[in-house]
Design a protein around this motif. Sequence first.
Motif, PDB file in Angstrom:
ATOM      1  N   ALA A   1      44.704  36.366  42.544  1.00 57.37           N
ATOM      2  CA  ALA A   1      44.447  37.082  43.804  1.00 57.37           C
ATOM      3  C   ALA A   1      43.547  38.283  43.522  1.00 57.37           C
ATOM      4  N   ARG A   2      43.845  38.972  42.399  1.00 58.65           N
ATOM      5  CA  ARG A   2      43.042  40.146  42.046  1.00 58.65           C
ATOM      6  C   ARG A   2      41.603  39.718  41.705  1.00 58.65           C
ATOM      7  N   TYR A   3      41.503  38.630  40.956  1.00 58.54           N
ATOM      8  CA  TYR A   3      40.172  38.151  40.553  1.00 58.54           C
ATOM      9  C   TYR A   3      39.357  37.710  41.772  1.00 58.54           C
ATOM     10  N   GLN A   4      40.021  37.005  42.684  1.00 52.86           N
ATOM     11  CA  GLN A   4      39.286  36.515  43.848  1.00 52.86           C
ATOM     12  C   GLN A   4      38.889  37.651  44.795  1.00 52.86           C
ATOM     13  N   ALA A   5      39.696  38.713  44.799  1.00 53.66           N
ATOM     14  CA  ALA A   5      39.335  39.886  45.609  1.00 53.66           C
ATOM     15  C   ALA A   5      38.185  40.649  44.953  1.00 53.66           C
ATOM     16  N   ASP A   6      38.162  40.599  43.616  1.00 54.08           N
ATOM     17  CA  ASP A   6      37.113  41.322  42.891  1.00 54.08           C
ATOM     18  C   ASP A   6      36.698  40.486  41.669  1.00 54.08           C
ATOM     19  N   PRO A   7      35.787  39.522  41.885  1.00 54.18           N
ATOM     20  CA  PRO A   7      35.431  38.636  40.767  1.00 54.18           C
ATOM     21  C   PRO A   7      34.476  39.286  39.763  1.00 54.18           C
ATOM     22  N   CYS A   8      34.874  40.422  39.228  1.00 54.49           N
ATOM     23  CA  CYS A   8      34.021  41.130  38.272  1.00 54.49           C
ATOM     24  C   CYS A   8      34.231  40.534  36.872  1.00 54.49           C
ATOM     25  N   PRO A   9      33.260  40.766  35.950  1.00 54.74           N
ATOM     26  CA  PRO A   9      33.377  40.204  34.601  1.00 54.74           C
ATOM     27  C   PRO A   9      34.677  40.588  33.889  1.00 54.74           C
TER      28      PRO A   9
END
Lengths: 272, 142
Positions: A29-37
């Motif tokens: 969920a965190r990655y999809q909200a902020d797909p940063c490296p």
Amino acid sequence: MSEKADRPNPASDQRESEQERAEERALFARYQADPCPANEELLLKKYQSLVYKIVHKFTHGSDQFDDLVQEGTKGLLLAIRRFDLSLNYRFSTYAWQTIQGEIQRYFRDRTWAVNVPRDLKEKSLKVFKAREELAAAQTNEPTVTDVAKFTSLSEEDVLEAMELGSAYHPQSFMDNARDGDAGIMLSEESPGAEHLDMRTTKRGVFWENLLIHLTDVEQRIIRMYFFEQRTQKEIATILNTSQMNVSRIMRNAIGKIRRLVEPADFENLGML
Amino acid sequence: MVKMAGNNVELKVPVDAAYVSVVRLLVSGLATRMGLSIEDLEKLKLVIGEAFLSVVNGSSRDQGLIRLKWVEATDSITVSLFDAAGQRKEVVSAVELELLKSLGGEYTSTTVDGVDKLDIGFTIKYQEDRPFLFHERESGQA
């Protein structure tokens, strides 16, 4: 060591599993909200061990290990980017197919099952590349004459090189993986048991709608390969034909499916 | 032993699956002469190779020769496989035929004068003077 530590504790195991699942969902969920490296890197590190598990099943020799890890990691990255939380799968189940797919592609494109002299191998790869380049550059499918001109080889050399192409893993490259990995498959959530049930999942319904456009034989092969997790060799035995034939029918069937669906949908199938 | 007769070619090979590579190479050479694309050539190799293997598997003896006859016309290719040692009414079973059909070609399996025979027919069409194998199912008409 205490007695408590020696005994299995199902309730505790279940709690751990639920906790892991919740952590996994939170991470994605965190990655999809902020797909940063940084977030991507975090997920890559967390699931890298999955790549090693799968590579281990495919490794034919130590010299391939690093390459396979690299290909598997590419698959893992794709899986991380495409993972859909709404489907409610465990990530490991989903990623398994994608990582395996990348490794299969590696075998298909770059490895040989039998020992072929280097010059013939190079000739064959040259012809293979020429075919792809010509097919992309011209509207018509290339002929042997086209490839001969393009590569400065004789037509006989091209034919010989093409015939050598069948020295790429004459049997299904899935044999090694599927014959012995039941333990690993079952330690994840078994696709056969739940996730690939064609009637009850979103992906299953999608597939059912596609399969009706195929012939009976094509449907049978696609079902056995993707949903019953059988190898091409097993399917060939069931249908009393060769693995090469199964492979060809499957390729035709996948070609039809590709023409039926939008590219984005096809990517989301995550299985081909 | 290859015998050229106009646009017809014949090959006789032992009843042995190992000779499938010889059959495949012959087919690829003939298809190249016709100017078919590599995609079509690969398909012909596969179809005829598979048909050859079906005939070998169905043959009642492993001695003798299987005859392959390639008949080429401007609008078709017909490949016939003859197995004099065969003792079946049909050279290949219904399931095998179904599998072969899914690869393309029209099949007829018969026994004439005690010789099992499998005919495989392909329609040739042209696009910008380049020949290609026409397959109705793949052309989107079904």
